[in-house]
Design a protein around this motif. Structure first.
Motif, PDB file in Angstrom:
ATOM      1  N   ARG A  15      86.805  56.162 175.862  1.00 36.27           N
ATOM      2  CA  ARG A  15      87.357  57.075 176.861  1.00 36.27           C
ATOM      3  C   ARG A  15      87.078  56.613 178.289  1.00 36.27           C
ATOM      4  O   ARG A  15      87.819  56.933 179.213  1.00 36.27           O
ATOM      5  CB  ARG A  15      86.720  58.458 176.693  1.00 36.27           C
ATOM      6  CG  ARG A  15      87.209  59.243 175.519  1.00 36.27           C
ATOM      7  CD  ARG A  15      86.384  60.503 175.372  1.00 36.27           C
ATOM      8  NE  ARG A  15      87.039  61.387 174.418  1.00 36.27           N
ATOM      9  CZ  ARG A  15      87.469  62.605 174.704  1.00 36.27           C
ATOM     10  NH1 ARG A  15      87.291  63.094 175.906  1.00 36.27           N
ATOM     11  NH2 ARG A  15      88.073  63.334 173.790  1.00 36.27           N
ATOM     12  N   ASP A  16      85.970  55.892 178.449  1.00 39.88           N
ATOM     13  CA  ASP A  16      85.583  55.478 179.798  1.00 39.88           C
ATOM     14  C   ASP A  16      86.274  54.201 180.256  1.00 39.88           C
ATOM     15  O   ASP A  16      85.950  53.666 181.319  1.00 39.88           O
ATOM     16  CB  ASP A  16      84.065  55.320 179.900  1.00 39.88           C
ATOM     17  CG  ASP A  16      83.501  54.343 178.866  1.00 39.88           C
ATOM     18  OD1 ASP A  16      84.280  53.819 178.050  1.00 39.88           O
ATOM     19  OD2 ASP A  16      82.278  54.117 178.889  1.00 39.88           O
ATOM     20  N   PRO A 187      86.828  61.092 180.915  1.00 40.40           N
ATOM     21  CA  PRO A 187      86.313  59.729 180.713  1.00 40.40           C
ATOM     22  C   PRO A 187      84.804  59.657 180.443  1.00 40.40           C
ATOM     23  O   PRO A 187      84.303  58.591 180.109  1.00 40.40           O
ATOM     24  CB  PRO A 187      86.655  59.030 182.039  1.00 40.40           C
ATOM     25  CG  PRO A 187      87.710  59.864 182.674  1.00 40.40           C
ATOM     26  CD  PRO A 187      87.390  61.258 182.263  1.00 40.40           C
TER      27      PRO A 187
END
Length: 348
Positions: A15-16, A187
């Protein structure tokens, strides 16, 4: 446009795996990986995060012979729900549908019904108050059984509800939640949170249940339910007294925190409904920085960004975002706007 979440763009991505645009005042802007955030913050800073869980708020319905999609926006204190009616547009997307008329009955799955009563605000018929039958507390169960996350046309396909939850999300006991993800927190991963904590950055949770945004008309936000706890008020006040920065994760966190602050910038525990609209004229009293996604030019949220960082900083940041082809919307890149500390006086 970010058409799919970051973790679906290639093998091994999380997600990051988004970019982080950083604006410091009106003359400094730089581009980083979001994973670099711990190195951009300081010990003593506080990240204020929204723990509202995202609801599967879109449900298929019928109004007479017409197919509809109902977006459940906000649960009222009297058991009614503010809803938005949409027309299926193919491929899982929708387009606007006029609200009402008063007394109209939308048929829901499993024999439920939704009686439309009145517009949420005078002169605006996009959102209507509607009374669920047989009862108001059936809606959370209806959403769990038949709902799906609200999806907009710029996304490539439907995503599971888990893709719309942040690492901070905590389901509410009464079934309330956000019609749309508080996406600035998306994120963050557990690993990144741990790295921030190890650096001395604190997290202060609050709740603001966000309603359905106006994708077409960019209306100002409607009243929303929020809660700022005594613990969070204490964390924020202590950070300000100690010279730490208060950085809101998302426009929802700004709205809730500023709603709980007095004119001197002291935060008090608060809960209820907020109709606050943060503009440059009103300014911010508590927030020193904002982590947020990239918003379309007509979005009312841009006024909030200008209130935090100033118009020149926002314009410079967005020019850089366009030049560097940053990704827009809830699955896109993130913008950190910090007040210009060279001209900033210390907190009193």
């Amino acid at each position: 446009m970010a058409r799919i979440p970051a973790e679906q763009r290639g093998p091994g991505l999380g997600r990051d795996a988004v970019r982080l645009l950083v604006s410091r005042g009106s003359e400094q802007v730089s581009l980083h990986a979001f994973r670099e955030l711990p190195g951009l913050l300081r010990a003593g800073d506080v990240l204020v995060v929204n723990t509202s869980a995202t609801l599967a708020a879109a449900v298929d319905a019928r109004l007479g012979r017409e197919d509809l999609v109902v977006h459940f926006s906000t649960r009222g204190d009297d058991g009614r729900w503010a809803v938005e009616l949409r027309t299926p547009a193919g491929g899982g997307t929708t387009r606007p549908h006029a609200g009402g008329p008063a007394g109209a009955v939308a048929e829901l799955p499993d024999g439920g019904r939704l009686v439309l009563e009145e517009p949420l605000a005078a002169g605006a018929d996009r959102l209507w108050w509607a009374r669920p039958r047989p009862g108001p507390y059936e809606v959370p169960a209806l959403l769990r059984a038949h709902g799906r996350p609200i999806r907009y046309a710029y996304t490539e396909r439907d995503q599971p509800l888990s893709a719309h939850q942040t690492v901070f999300a905590v389901p509410a006991a009464d079934g309330a939640g956000s019609a749309e993800m508080p996406s600035a927190g998306r994120p963050f991963t557990a690993e990144l949170v741990a790295r921030l904590v190890s650096r001395g950055v604190q997290f202060a949770p609050l709740v603001l249940h966000t309603g359905v945004a106006s994708q077409e008309a960019h209306e100002p936000p409607y009243p929303e339910r929020y809660e700022v706890s005594p613990t969070t008020a204490g964390l924020v006040n202590a950070a300000r007294a100690g010279g730490g920065r208060v950085i809101a994760v998302g426009t929802t966190a700004v709205r809730a925190l500023e709603s709980a602050a007095d004119e001197a910038g002291r935060v008090r525990p608060a809960a209820g409904w907020t109709d606050l609209v943060v503009t440059p004229e009103r300014g911010v009293r508590v927030v020193d920085g904002l982590l947020t996604g990239l918003h379309e030019p007509g979005a009312s949220h841009l006024l909030m960004l200008e209130a935090v960082a100033g118009r020149a900083a926002v314009r410079l940041g967005y020019a850089e975002a366009v030049a560097r082809e940053c990704l827009w919307h809830e699955f896109g890149d993130i913008h950190l706007l910090l007040k210009d500390e060279s001209s900033n006086h210390s907190h009193c």
